[in-house]
Scaffold this active site. Structure first.
Site, PDB file in Angstrom:
ATOM      1  N   LEU A  33     -33.399  42.429  22.604  1.00  0.00           N
ATOM      2  CA  LEU A  33     -33.769  43.253  23.758  1.00  0.00           C
ATOM      3  C   LEU A  33     -33.332  42.619  25.076  1.00  0.00           C
ATOM      4  O   LEU A  33     -33.388  41.405  25.250  1.00  0.00           O
ATOM      5  CB  LEU A  33     -35.286  43.472  23.760  1.00  0.00           C
ATOM      6  CG  LEU A  33     -35.845  44.068  22.462  1.00  0.00           C
ATOM      7  CD1 LEU A  33     -37.356  44.268  22.587  1.00  0.00           C
ATOM      8  CD2 LEU A  33     -35.167  45.391  22.120  1.00  0.00           C
ATOM      9  N   HIS A  37     -33.528  47.673  27.627  1.00  0.00           N
ATOM     10  CA  HIS A  37     -34.577  48.094  26.683  1.00  0.00           C
ATOM     11  C   HIS A  37     -35.953  48.056  27.360  1.00  0.00           C
ATOM     12  O   HIS A  37     -36.791  48.936  27.144  1.00  0.00           O
ATOM     13  CB  HIS A  37     -34.632  47.153  25.476  1.00  0.00           C
ATOM     14  CG  HIS A  37     -33.409  47.179  24.616  1.00  0.00           C
ATOM     15  ND1 HIS A  37     -32.512  46.151  24.575  1.00  0.00           N
ATOM     16  CD2 HIS A  37     -32.952  48.120  23.758  1.00  0.00           C
ATOM     17  CE1 HIS A  37     -31.545  46.430  23.724  1.00  0.00           C
ATOM     18  NE2 HIS A  37     -31.786  47.626  23.206  1.00  0.00           N
TER      19      HIS A  37
END
Ligand code: PAF
Length: 281
Positions: A33, A37
């Site tokens: 991530l 994200h």
């Protein structure tokens, strides 16, 4: 934040929330991530009372020569990033939970037409894998809404169409592209770039801006595809496509159409394949 790997525990957690009348927002990811994200999680947080993220590197959306094996798996860092954003639950299933008969023997969903161009033409079967896993994840999580980044614009359109065609009770929301200061769209694959490639990579966004500017000045979209492609080739990129399409269905625009368009680029820089797009209205 709790991390759950198996389907019964996931269903029990969600049943508990639903029993309290709470809405569920969902952000499916393949992990590793980054700030992009995290912005999706924040959007889900703002729109739903409970937020679920999934981390699952989905084997069925990678072609045989793609980066499935080397795709970065960073679950511990991902857990920390999600907890920072106040995510309620991370679903991180094993392959066997998503594909009980094996990834190669799964029911497979095919969303026609929109999957057959651009990314779909260059990554055969990719969107079948995406549609299949997203539908399975929707069945497991049963969210009220799900968030997808606009960076994967064609993916977003495929999911919207699948949801509509299968009458899935999920509202699909699009989140804007997050960019580095020099314009490069954030992506887990940016870390594959060497320092020299990273310095050149923002030319993709710059080319999209140039195409938009020239379209606004009255240039024909077909000519701009050539201009954009040549610019990238001169800088050492190997473009898969540099196109202007109708944003609603990714079909070719009519001559003279100026509104409701999107410019999209996919290009290789060394061994890294980058994609980006820019809406033109
Ligand atoms: O965009 C992604 O990260 C993936 O394609 C998705 C939607 C999580 C499905 O595996």
């Amino acid at each position: 934040m709790q991390t759950i790997q198996d389907a019964p525990a996931l269903r029990a957690a969600i049943r508990g929330w639903r029993g309290n009348g709470q809405t569920v927002g969902f952000v499916p990811t393949m992990g590793n991530l980054h700030a992009g994200h995290q912005s999706l999680i924040r959007l889900a947080r703002a729109r739903a009372e409970r937020v679920v993220a999934s981390v699952f590197v989905n084997p069925t959306q990678f072609g045989p020569n793609e980066d499935f094996e080397r795709y970065p798996r960073t679950l511990v860092q991902d857990q920390a990033a999600l907890a920072d954003e106040d995510c309620d639950l991370l679903f991180a299933p094993e392959v066997g939970t998503i594909y009980p008969f094996g990834a190669g023997h799964s029911v497979s969903l095919h969303v026609p037409q929109i999957t057959e161009v651009l990314e779909g033409a260059h990554r055969l079967g990719h969107f079948d894998g995406v549609a299949t896993v997203v539908c399975k994840l929707f069945n497991l999580v049963q969210p009220d809404l799900a968030i997808f980044g606009q960076k994967d614009f064609q993916q977003l359109k495929v999911i919207e169409r699948m949801v509509r065609d299968l009458s899935l009770p999920v509202k699909v929301l699009a989140a804007p592209i997050l960019r580095a200061d020099d314009g490069l769209a954030l992506s887990s694959r940016n870390q594959y770039l060497s320092a020299a490639e990273r310095a050149r990579a923002p030319l993709i966004h710059d080319t999209l801006l140039k195409m938009r500017e020239l379209l606004g000045k009255g240039h024909a979209w077909r000519a701009l595809e050539q201009v954009g492609g040549a610019r990238l080739v001169r800088a050492g990129f190997a473009p898969d496509y540099v196109v202007i399409r109708r944003a609603e269905d990714l079909a070719e625009p009519a001559d003279g159409q100026r509104a409701g368009l999107i410019a999209l680029i996919a290009a290789r820089l060394g061994t890294t394949r980058l994609i980006d797009n820019l809406l033109i209205d």
